[in-house]
Design an enzyme around this catalytic site. Structure first.
Site, PDB file in Angstrom:
ATOM      1  N   ASP A  65      -6.724   2.795   3.243  1.00 45.16           N
ATOM      2  CA  ASP A  65      -6.152   3.739   3.922  1.00 45.16           C
ATOM      3  C   ASP A  65      -4.675   3.893   3.877  1.00 45.16           C
ATOM      4  O   ASP A  65      -3.928   3.112   4.468  1.00 45.16           O
ATOM      5  CB  ASP A  65      -6.705   4.032   5.312  1.00 45.16           C
ATOM      6  CG  ASP A  65      -6.184   5.560   5.662  1.00 45.16           C
ATOM      7  OD1 ASP A  65      -6.859   6.547   5.356  1.00 45.16           O
ATOM      8  OD2 ASP A  65      -5.271   5.645   6.348  1.00 45.16           O
ATOM      9  N   TYR A  70       3.639   6.198   4.798  1.00 47.50           N
ATOM     10  CA  TYR A  70       3.927   4.914   5.275  1.00 47.50           C
ATOM     11  C   TYR A  70       4.804   4.258   4.643  1.00 47.50           C
ATOM     12  O   TYR A  70       5.209   3.031   5.135  1.00 47.50           O
ATOM     13  CB  TYR A  70       2.329   4.224   5.195  1.00 47.50           C
ATOM     14  CG  TYR A  70       1.380   4.995   6.028  1.00 47.50           C
ATOM     15  CD1 TYR A  70       1.771   5.839   6.694  1.00 47.50           C
ATOM     16  CD2 TYR A  70       0.040   4.511   5.771  1.00 47.50           C
ATOM     17  CE1 TYR A  70       0.337   6.712   7.626  1.00 47.50           C
ATOM     18  CE2 TYR A  70      -1.036   5.312   6.283  1.00 47.50           C
ATOM     19  CZ  TYR A  70      -0.608   6.414   7.048  1.00 47.50           C
ATOM     20  OH  TYR A  70      -1.800   6.826   8.018  1.00 47.50           O
ATOM     21  N   LYS A  99      -2.606  10.512   1.474  1.00 49.08           N
ATOM     22  CA  LYS A  99      -2.517  11.547   2.242  1.00 49.08           C
ATOM     23  C   LYS A  99      -1.167  12.435   1.746  1.00 49.08           C
ATOM     24  O   LYS A  99      -0.172  11.834   1.361  1.00 49.08           O
ATOM     25  CB  LYS A  99      -2.291  11.424   3.672  1.00 49.08           C
ATOM     26  CG  LYS A  99      -3.431  10.642   4.170  1.00 49.08           C
ATOM     27  CD  LYS A  99      -3.370  10.172   5.755  1.00 49.08           C
ATOM     28  CE  LYS A  99      -4.295   9.100   6.105  1.00 49.08           C
ATOM     29  NZ  LYS A  99      -3.844   7.639   5.422  1.00 49.08           N
ATOM     30  N   HIS A 132      -2.135  15.271   5.658  1.00 53.86           N
ATOM     31  CA  HIS A 132      -2.006  14.406   6.647  1.00 53.86           C
ATOM     32  C   HIS A 132      -1.989  15.304   8.119  1.00 53.86           C
ATOM     33  O   HIS A 132      -2.620  14.695   9.159  1.00 53.86           O
ATOM     34  CB  HIS A 132      -0.539  13.847   6.291  1.00 53.86           C
ATOM     35  CG  HIS A 132      -0.563  12.434   6.972  1.00 53.86           C
ATOM     36  ND1 HIS A 132       0.163  11.462   6.481  1.00 53.86           N
ATOM     37  CD2 HIS A 132      -1.135  12.000   8.167  1.00 53.86           C
ATOM     38  CE1 HIS A 132       0.146  10.268   7.167  1.00 53.86           C
ATOM     39  NE2 HIS A 132      -0.694  10.636   8.406  1.00 53.86           N
TER      40      HIS A 132
END
Length: 352
Positions: A65, A70, A99, A132
């Site tokens: 994921d 990130y 995302k 997201h």
């Protein structure tokens, strides 16, 4: 802010009473291709992410994921290239999610944002691409700041500036990604029941998934039931609760569910760790889980939660721990990024 569990502090783990073969390929009823246990990489530092992902693939993970936000998709991509070259797995063996970030919601920005993620990961397609957050922010070009985070300046040193982009416009662009084969499935994240139902009314391709914060202190049973009834998988992020949020000021150490006496009692009876009970609880509710760790022994422990079976009484005792405690709440953390006097500065950006 996104998804994670933690490596902070002790996770008491008696020896498993009886260990059976790990089943890393448990799959979702609503989304049969998705392994129910994945590795989340939120808060995994870029300089260790490559090794963590490689270790996870070695142990048996087949679900990763990821997200633009990130800041470590290039490192994930490096791990994938290494794993493919070493024969650990093939692309078709894996389920990879990423995302769309908030600054790329306008129709013309969705496809370039997805392509940037694909380039960083070194892939031709994603198994699942999610919006997201249901929050549209002003566009930030890649060469200005990537990933752009929540404000208009790097390091969240500026202000959070909203963009007037309807969710339907973003979803239409997501459907085009699906048609192009860039994303085999498309879905949503951090979406309430009302918004989920609204999307389904105009969608040509319905959301295959809703990824939400879900743990023993925030179980959201009605939202889970609604999504599953409408044919969407539910993925639980932060399935171990508060600990990952303590260091960023969104949770208190006293809210650590892993130390809850009701949970540790069940874990002692089962001969497993409290973390494994947390994950098993979600699996038995039909949710996928994406715990994060950077330590091989905990990666393995999390994967072995598939072997833990809870009785009806134990599931009931754990369900009774519900506190409706949300840690990842832009109605709280966004206040610090609001321009003085703005709506955001006053009330944050409540989406729940």
């Amino acid at each position: 802010v996104g998804k994670a569990t933690t490596d902070s502090g002790p996770r008491s783990r008696p020896a498993m009473a009886s260990m059976v073969t790990v089943q890393p390929m448990m799959r979702m009823k609503q989304l049969p291709g998705m392994p129910a246990i994945g590795l989340g990489v939120w808060k995994a530092p870029a300089d260790v992410t490559e090794q963590v992902v490689y270790d996870a693939l070695t142990i048996g993970y087949r679900h990763l994921d990821c997200a633009c936000d990130y800041g470590n998709e290039q490192a994930v991509g490096a791990a994938l290239r290494r794993a493919f070259a070493d024969g650990l797995c093939k692309r078709e063996d894996l389920w990879i999610t990423s995302k769309l970030w908030n600054t790329y919601h306008k129709y013309e920005h969705v496809q370039p944002a997805c392509q940037k993620t694909l380039d960083d990961l070194g892939l031709d397609y994603l198994d699942l691409y999610l919006i997201h957050f249901p929050i549209s922010l002003e566009y930030v070009p890649f060469d200005t700041c990537y990933p752009p985070e929540w404000t208009d300046k790097p390091g969240n040193s500026g202000y959070m500036r909203l963009a007037d982009v309807p969710y339907q416009e973003t979803w239409r662009a997501m459907e085009e990604l699906h048609a192009l084969g860039k994303a085999k499935h498309i879905g949503v994240s951090n979406v309430s029941a009302q918004l989920f139902m609204d999307v389904c009314k105009y969608a040509k391709v319905r959301p295959a998934c809703n990824q939400i914060e879900n743990h023993l202190y925030l179980q959201q049973p009605k939202l889970v039931e609604l999504c599953q009834e409408m044919g969407a998988a539910v993925v639980a992020y932060s399935p171990l609760g508060a600990v990952s949020y303590v260091g960023i000021g969104l949770g208190d150490a006293s809210e650590n569910v892993l130390q809850d006496p009701a949970l540790t009692k069940v874990a002692a009876v089962k001969g497993c760790s409290p973390a494994q009970v947390c994950l098993a609880f979600q699996l038995q509710r039909g949710l996928a889980v994406i715990p994060k760790s950077v330590k091989p022994e905990r990666l393995r422990e999390n994967l072995e939660s598939a072997n833990v079976s809870l009785s009806e009484a134990e599931m009931g005792a754990l369900a009774a721990l519900e506190r409706h405690r949300r840690f990842n709440d832009p109605g709280v953390f966004a206040k610090g990024w609001g321009e003085p006097g703005s709506m955001i500065a006053k009330i944050g950006y409540p989406i729940h």
